[in-house]
Motif scaffolding. Sequence first.
Motif, PDB file in Angstrom:
ATOM      1  N   GLU A 263       0.818  -1.212   0.000  1.00 14.49           N
ATOM      2  CA  GLU A 263       0.000   0.000   0.000  1.00 14.49           C
ATOM      3  C   GLU A 263       0.852   1.262   0.000  1.00 14.49           C
ATOM      4  OE1 GLU A 263      -2.723  -0.374   3.239  1.00 14.49           O
ATOM      5  OE2 GLU A 263      -3.854  -1.978   2.279  1.00 14.49           O
ATOM      6  N   GLN A 264       1.904   1.249  -0.811  1.00 12.07           N
ATOM      7  CA  GLN A 264       2.686   2.458  -1.055  1.00 12.07           C
ATOM      8  C   GLN A 264       3.090   2.472  -2.517  1.00 12.07           C
ATOM      9  OE1 GLN A 264       5.976   3.365   1.563  1.00 12.07           O
ATOM     10  NE2 GLN A 264       6.896   4.781   0.094  1.00 12.07           N
ATOM     11  N   HIS A 265       2.652   3.507  -3.219  1.00 12.73           N
ATOM     12  CA  HIS A 265       2.895   3.619  -4.654  1.00 12.73           C
ATOM     13  C   HIS A 265       3.564   4.959  -4.945  1.00 12.73           C
ATOM     14  CE1 HIS A 265      -0.362   0.672  -4.298  1.00 12.73           C
ATOM     15  NE2 HIS A 265       0.098   0.150  -5.421  1.00 12.73           N
ATOM     16  N   PRO A 266       4.876   4.962  -5.203  1.00 13.86           N
ATOM     17  CA  PRO A 266       5.561   6.215  -5.531  1.00 13.86           C
ATOM     18  C   PRO A 266       4.891   6.904  -6.723  1.00 13.86           C
ATOM     19  CG  PRO A 266       7.146   4.477  -5.121  1.00 13.86           C
ATOM     20  CD  PRO A 266       5.811   3.821  -5.168  1.00 13.86           C
ATOM     21  N   GLN A 267       4.921   8.228  -6.701  1.00 16.44           N
ATOM     22  CA  GLN A 267       4.272   9.027  -7.735  1.00 16.44           C
ATOM     23  C   GLN A 267       5.291   9.930  -8.428  1.00 16.44           C
ATOM     24  OE1 GLN A 267       0.505   8.759  -8.167  1.00 16.44           O
ATOM     25  NE2 GLN A 267       1.471   6.933  -7.305  1.00 16.44           N
ATOM     26  N   LEU A 268       5.133  10.048  -9.744  1.00 20.82           N
ATOM     27  CA  LEU A 268       5.995  10.908 -10.551  1.00 20.82           C
ATOM     28  C   LEU A 268       5.105  11.893 -11.292  1.00 20.82           C
ATOM     29  CD1 LEU A 268       8.971  11.327 -11.471  1.00 20.82           C
ATOM     30  CD2 LEU A 268       8.483   9.787 -13.366  1.00 20.82           C
ATOM     31  N   GLU A 269       5.380  13.170 -11.107  1.00 22.29           N
ATOM     32  CA  GLU A 269       4.556  14.206 -11.713  1.00 22.29           C
ATOM     33  C   GLU A 269       5.461  15.239 -12.374  1.00 22.29           C
ATOM     34  OE1 GLU A 269       2.197  15.829  -8.570  1.00 22.29           O
ATOM     35  OE2 GLU A 269       1.403  13.883  -7.967  1.00 22.29           O
ATOM     36  N   ALA A 270       4.921  15.879 -13.414  1.00 19.80           N
ATOM     37  CA  ALA A 270       5.670  16.922 -14.110  1.00 19.80           C
ATOM     38  C   ALA A 270       4.700  17.923 -14.703  1.00 19.80           C
ATOM     39  CB  ALA A 270       6.540  16.330 -15.218  1.00 19.80           C
ATOM     40  N   VAL A 271       5.090  19.197 -14.679  1.00 17.61           N
ATOM     41  CA  VAL A 271       4.297  20.227 -15.332  1.00 17.61           C
ATOM     42  C   VAL A 271       4.260  19.969 -16.835  1.00 17.61           C
ATOM     43  CG1 VAL A 271       4.152  22.704 -15.828  1.00 17.61           C
ATOM     44  CG2 VAL A 271       4.783  21.916 -13.535  1.00 17.61           C
ATOM     45  N   ASP A 272       5.436  19.595 -17.395  1.00 13.36           N
ATOM     46  CA  ASP A 272       5.548  19.256 -18.808  1.00 13.36           C
ATOM     47  C   ASP A 272       5.781  17.755 -18.905  1.00 13.36           C
ATOM     48  OD1 ASP A 272       6.136  18.850 -21.443  1.00 13.36           O
ATOM     49  OD2 ASP A 272       7.754  20.332 -21.554  1.00 13.36           O
ATOM     50  N   PRO A 273       4.782  16.962 -19.367  1.00 10.80           N
ATOM     51  CA  PRO A 273       4.946  15.500 -19.413  1.00 10.80           C
ATOM     52  C   PRO A 273       6.150  15.043 -20.220  1.00 10.80           C
ATOM     53  CG  PRO A 273       2.650  16.127 -19.802  1.00 10.80           C
ATOM     54  CD  PRO A 273       3.456  17.400 -19.824  1.00 10.80           C
ATOM     55  N   ASP A 274       6.609  15.842 -21.187  1.00 13.09           N
ATOM     56  CA  ASP A 274       7.764  15.436 -21.985  1.00 13.09           C
ATOM     57  C   ASP A 274       9.012  15.270 -21.127  1.00 13.09           C
ATOM     58  OD1 ASP A 274       6.245  15.408 -24.258  1.00 13.09           O
ATOM     59  OD2 ASP A 274       6.878  17.388 -24.948  1.00 13.09           O
ATOM     60  N   GLU A 275       9.062  15.963 -19.981  1.00 13.35           N
ATOM     61  CA  GLU A 275      10.243  15.859 -19.123  1.00 13.35           C
ATOM     62  C   GLU A 275      10.410  14.465 -18.527  1.00 13.35           C
ATOM     63  OE1 GLU A 275      11.895  19.667 -17.125  1.00 13.35           O
ATOM     64  OE2 GLU A 275       9.793  19.554 -16.558  1.00 13.35           O
ATOM     65  N   LEU A 276       9.314  13.693 -18.467  1.00 11.48           N
ATOM     66  CA  LEU A 276       9.400  12.349 -17.894  1.00 11.48           C
ATOM     67  C   LEU A 276      10.210  11.407 -18.772  1.00 11.48           C
ATOM     68  CD1 LEU A 276       5.777  11.886 -16.516  1.00 11.48           C
ATOM     69  CD2 LEU A 276       7.785  12.860 -15.393  1.00 11.48           C
ATOM     70  N   ASP A 277      10.403  11.776 -20.022  1.00 11.53           N
ATOM     71  CA  ASP A 277      11.220  10.968 -20.922  1.00 11.53           C
ATOM     72  C   ASP A 277      12.656  11.473 -21.011  1.00 11.53           C
ATOM     73  OD1 ASP A 277       9.182   9.121 -21.749  1.00 11.53           O
ATOM     74  OD2 ASP A 277       8.278  10.782 -22.852  1.00 11.53           O
ATOM     75  N   GLU A 278      12.985  12.475 -20.217  1.00  9.86           N
ATOM     76  CA  GLU A 278      14.357  12.973 -20.174  1.00  9.86           C
ATOM     77  C   GLU A 278      15.169  12.169 -19.164  1.00  9.86           C
ATOM     78  OE1 GLU A 278      14.501  17.123 -19.391  1.00  9.86           O
ATOM     79  OE2 GLU A 278      13.303  17.663 -21.148  1.00  9.86           O
ATOM     80  N   PRO A 279      16.515  12.207 -19.250  1.00 14.04           N
ATOM     81  CA  PRO A 279      17.332  11.492 -18.271  1.00 14.04           C
ATOM     82  C   PRO A 279      17.099  12.005 -16.860  1.00 14.04           C
ATOM     83  CG  PRO A 279      18.650  12.142 -20.166  1.00 14.04           C
ATOM     84  CD  PRO A 279      17.331  12.845 -20.299  1.00 14.04           C
ATOM     85  N   PHE A 280      17.161  11.122 -15.891  1.00 17.48           N
ATOM     86  CA  PHE A 280      17.009  11.482 -14.483  1.00 17.48           C
ATOM     87  C   PHE A 280      17.989  12.593 -14.121  1.00 17.48           C
ATOM     88  CE2 PHE A 280      17.911  10.917  -9.939  1.00 17.48           C
ATOM     89  CZ  PHE A 280      16.623  10.914  -9.421  1.00 17.48           C
ATOM     90  N   LEU A 281      17.497  13.575 -13.397  1.00 16.67           N
ATOM     91  CA  LEU A 281      18.287  14.757 -13.029  1.00 16.67           C
ATOM     92  C   LEU A 281      18.858  15.462 -14.256  1.00 16.67           C
ATOM     93  CD1 LEU A 281      20.206  13.907  -9.725  1.00 16.67           C
ATOM     94  CD2 LEU A 281      18.594  15.770 -10.106  1.00 16.67           C
ATOM     95  N   GLY A 282      18.135  15.373 -15.368  1.00 17.68           N
ATOM     96  CA  GLY A 282      18.576  16.057 -16.568  1.00 17.68           C
ATOM     97  C   GLY A 282      19.900  15.562 -17.112  1.00 17.68           C
ATOM     98  N   GLY A 283      20.294  14.343 -16.711  1.00 16.38           N
ATOM     99  CA  GLY A 283      21.573  13.816 -17.165  1.00 16.38           C
ATOM    100  C   GLY A 283      22.748  14.271 -16.329  1.00 16.38           C
ATOM    101  N   ALA A 284      22.493  14.900 -15.172  1.00 14.11           N
ATOM    102  CA  ALA A 284      23.590  15.395 -14.332  1.00 14.11           C
ATOM    103  C   ALA A 284      24.389  14.267 -13.700  1.00 14.11           C
ATOM    104  CB  ALA A 284      23.046  16.320 -13.235  1.00 14.11           C
TER     105      ALA A 284
END
Length: 647
Positions: A263-284
Amino acid sequence: MPSRLYAVLVGIDAYPPPIPRLAGCVNDVTAFAETLKGRTPAGTLELTMLTDGAATRAAVVEAISTQLGRASADDTALLYYSGHGSQQACPPELWAGEPDHRNETIVLVDSRQPGCWDLADKELATLLTGVAASGCHLLVVLDCCHSGGGTRDVEEDVRLAPEDPRRRPVGSFLPGVADAATGGPAPGAVRGLTARWGGPVGRHVLLAACRADEKAKEVTVLGAHRGALSAALETALRETDGLPTYRDVLRIVSAGVQRRVVEQHPQLEAVDPDELDEPFLGGAVSRTARLLTLSHLPDGWSIDAGAVHGVPEPIGDDTTELAVYPLTSETTGAPLATGAVTRVLPDRCLVALSRPLDEDYVYRAVVTSIPLQPLAVAVLGDEAGTATLRDAAGAADSTLIALVDDPTGADLLVEARPEGFVITRPGVTRPLVPTVAGTGRESRVVAALEHVARWVRLSGLHNPATRLPAGALRLTVTTPGGPAPPGSLVELSYAGENTPSFTLTITNTTDQTLWGALLDLTETYGVFTDAFPSGSVALGPGESTSVSLSGEVSDALWAAGTVAVTDQLKLVTSTLEFDPRSLQQDELDVRAVGSQTVLRGGTPPRSTLERLLTRATTRRLAPAQEEAVADWRTDEVLVRTARPPVT
């Protein structure tokens, strides 16, 4: 100037009464800080850590505004909070952004002191809007509860602070909150995620521990309290080979959390959904190799790699075998135990151990052997011919070839005809080799099938759980026309009667000595290992070696109408020295294959890799000795050589 990562990490365990103390929050941010230090290029990380008594409201607001505010459009900003979440009554002036008239808050170490307050969602949104205004890539990680009833560990230690009963005046909020919450001016703000923040907020990605109505739990990892989200995120970054996208991270983190708690489901949200397909931490974070781990779950011991990672199903008694070590140790000594995969699941494998291990610990696992599928051969055609071939196949190496009745799914087809045996691939009418005819043809067909099976096994050989990163030994091909693009088919062509030449350079891109061997798998089922005099070559960190090679279409093939051939150059990389020369076999010649003598396995294997390579090609293998455990991987390049016909 290189892009920089500006990070603010906040973890609080030592809350003063009446707020309940916590156990794993400082561990969370301390471990994540070490992960960042190990995954970011030198000189690019700007880190601020605020833990326990240092994590005051004023210090956190200042760190977000000043430290994260330094991030420019080319940089990345990270806010990571691990601690209590709570709620508070929302002033009437801010009700427009809160249908339930309540604020979600994060609780800082002095939040409940006289004259001080929690950091409300609307305040955090205003701070993030200011950071995002520069155009930087912004990630927010919140390992806390965001609504009532939440806790953070399996023993139900409360991770949700009691609600602040005080009536909070609107004037106590950070400047700009009232405007932002009611849709007024907020420089750089983007409307979105109003359910989370209660108003418009700047462009960013949010990774939250759980849904708003769930509990953010805590687990024990190597005897230390950890947030389930934080532990899974650290594991995901440590074990992922390459630069995972946010969607990749969410998939890995969700699996990691749900393996340990319910009963714990991590959530990922973004203002711009396209950012979810970018590398984690912007590739940093830089590339790293994944670490295969072994842990005890409710259904028993398992490794965190499965069918989706390429772990093969057991084949009878032949299965993936493992050596098990302490998580942080090297793998050069004797393992704590060995293991055998008993069942392959989509994302993990169940494992039987040779001896009991402490179930409270996570261990490192190294693949020492993988099952090798025999080539499935369907026999068709003339009844008398198929019967004699089946009799001859009784003496074949059953680990190399298996005769099947149904051609559906078979790797090869053998058709018995009056003139001899014809070997083809399913769906391809052109024979694999010339028709096998004459005296002793049955034994020569079996030998030819074994020959092809050895080639196929080596062609597809890979380690599904290597810790060596892609390009550990980097292959660079230079042709007369210049360097070939990485990963592309290298195309060569004869100039008249002159065979085309090229140079293959191997460079060690890691910080350890590695051994490399080059296998040339030809289109006519030859395997050649003579690129280096000793079979393999040792390269220290940063060292390179080059090999001059040439493409060739033999006169015999060319005269028979073959104007182009493709060679598979397979680079085998190992952490230990190995000798691949026992793998060598000539081009397949069905006229002579029955009389060929290939000596294999004469010298006892020195490492688990040498044993595996030997198993790929022979049935004659001495019982296993105590061998050094090698980590290994394979990479390849295809070279197509064209020899145009004479016009």
